[in-house]
Design a protein around this motif. Sequence first.
Motif, PDB file in Angstrom:
ATOM      1  N   UNK A 114     -25.000  24.155 -20.755  1.00  0.00           N
ATOM      2  CA  UNK A 114     -23.719  23.932 -21.424  1.00  0.00           C
ATOM      3  C   UNK A 114     -22.579  24.023 -20.411  1.00  0.00           C
ATOM      4  N   UNK A 115     -22.654  24.997 -19.507  1.00  0.00           N
ATOM      5  CA  UNK A 115     -21.625  25.132 -18.472  1.00  0.00           C
ATOM      6  C   UNK A 115     -21.610  23.912 -17.560  1.00  0.00           C
ATOM      7  N   UNK A 116     -22.791  23.395 -17.228  1.00  0.00           N
ATOM      8  CA  UNK A 116     -22.857  22.191 -16.394  1.00  0.00           C
ATOM      9  C   UNK A 116     -22.245  21.010 -17.126  1.00  0.00           C
ATOM     10  N   UNK A 117     -22.484  20.924 -18.446  1.00  0.00           N
ATOM     11  CA  UNK A 117     -21.880  19.850 -19.240  1.00  0.00           C
ATOM     12  C   UNK A 117     -20.364  19.927 -19.239  1.00  0.00           C
ATOM     13  N   UNK A 118     -19.827  21.135 -19.373  1.00  0.00           N
ATOM     14  CA  UNK A 118     -18.376  21.306 -19.340  1.00  0.00           C
ATOM     15  C   UNK A 118     -17.815  20.959 -17.964  1.00  0.00           C
ATOM     16  N   UNK A 119     -18.543  21.352 -16.928  1.00  0.00           N
ATOM     17  CA  UNK A 119     -18.127  21.019 -15.565  1.00  0.00           C
ATOM     18  C   UNK A 119     -18.136  19.505 -15.359  1.00  0.00           C
ATOM     19  N   UNK A 120     -19.144  18.832 -15.906  1.00  0.00           N
ATOM     20  CA  UNK A 120     -19.223  17.373 -15.784  1.00  0.00           C
ATOM     21  C   UNK A 120     -18.020  16.718 -16.465  1.00  0.00           C
ATOM     22  N   UNK A 121     -17.628  17.224 -17.637  1.00  0.00           N
ATOM     23  CA  UNK A 121     -16.461  16.665 -18.334  1.00  0.00           C
ATOM     24  C   UNK A 121     -15.192  16.857 -17.510  1.00  0.00           C
ATOM     25  N   UNK A 122     -15.026  18.051 -16.953  1.00  0.00           N
ATOM     26  CA  UNK A 122     -13.842  18.324 -16.137  1.00  0.00           C
ATOM     27  C   UNK A 122     -13.816  17.433 -14.896  1.00  0.00           C
ATOM     28  N   UNK A 123     -14.973  17.259 -14.275  1.00  0.00           N
ATOM     29  CA  UNK A 123     -15.072  16.404 -13.094  1.00  0.00           C
ATOM     30  C   UNK A 123     -14.734  14.956 -13.455  1.00  0.00           C
ATOM     31  N   UNK A 124     -15.208  14.510 -14.602  1.00  0.00           N
ATOM     32  CA  UNK A 124     -14.938  13.147 -15.065  1.00  0.00           C
ATOM     33  C   UNK A 124     -13.445  12.941 -15.303  1.00  0.00           C
TER      34      UNK A 124
END
Length: 143
Positions: A114-124
């Motif tokens: 879940x943390x990786x998913x949130x990081x991916x959204x922020x990076x995007x």
Amino acid sequence: MTEQKKKRAPKWQKGQSGNPAGRPKGIPNPQARLRKLIDVEAIIAKLQENAIKGNTRAAELLLERALPPLRSVAEPVELPGLSDAATLTAKAECIVSLTAEGKLSPDVATAMLSAIGQLAKATEIDELTRRLEALEKAHGQDN
């Protein structure tokens, strides 16, 4: 097309009640009167007495009201290979494989994914912002 709404004058003056026939000051509401009638200490003592005698419902009531629910707390973990993974996808694959091997609990894996998913959204979002600024600069539309 949109018009400003007209300000309405208040129906009563400041400090004047909107319901002059309402409950007079000093009269407690019905719930407050009932609370004063309840002997909480006697009820708790009776629940405690029943719980000690083996009444599981009384014990459950006492415990759920007196103690906060227990929550699992994950200990810090060291994940081999995670820091070597170059991309977010590789990191997620590493977490999944560690979980499949039994080296990482499923609840910790879920939290990390879940943390990786949130990081991916922020990076995007950062990448889209950077691209938009580059396009605006290229077309001479500075902010």
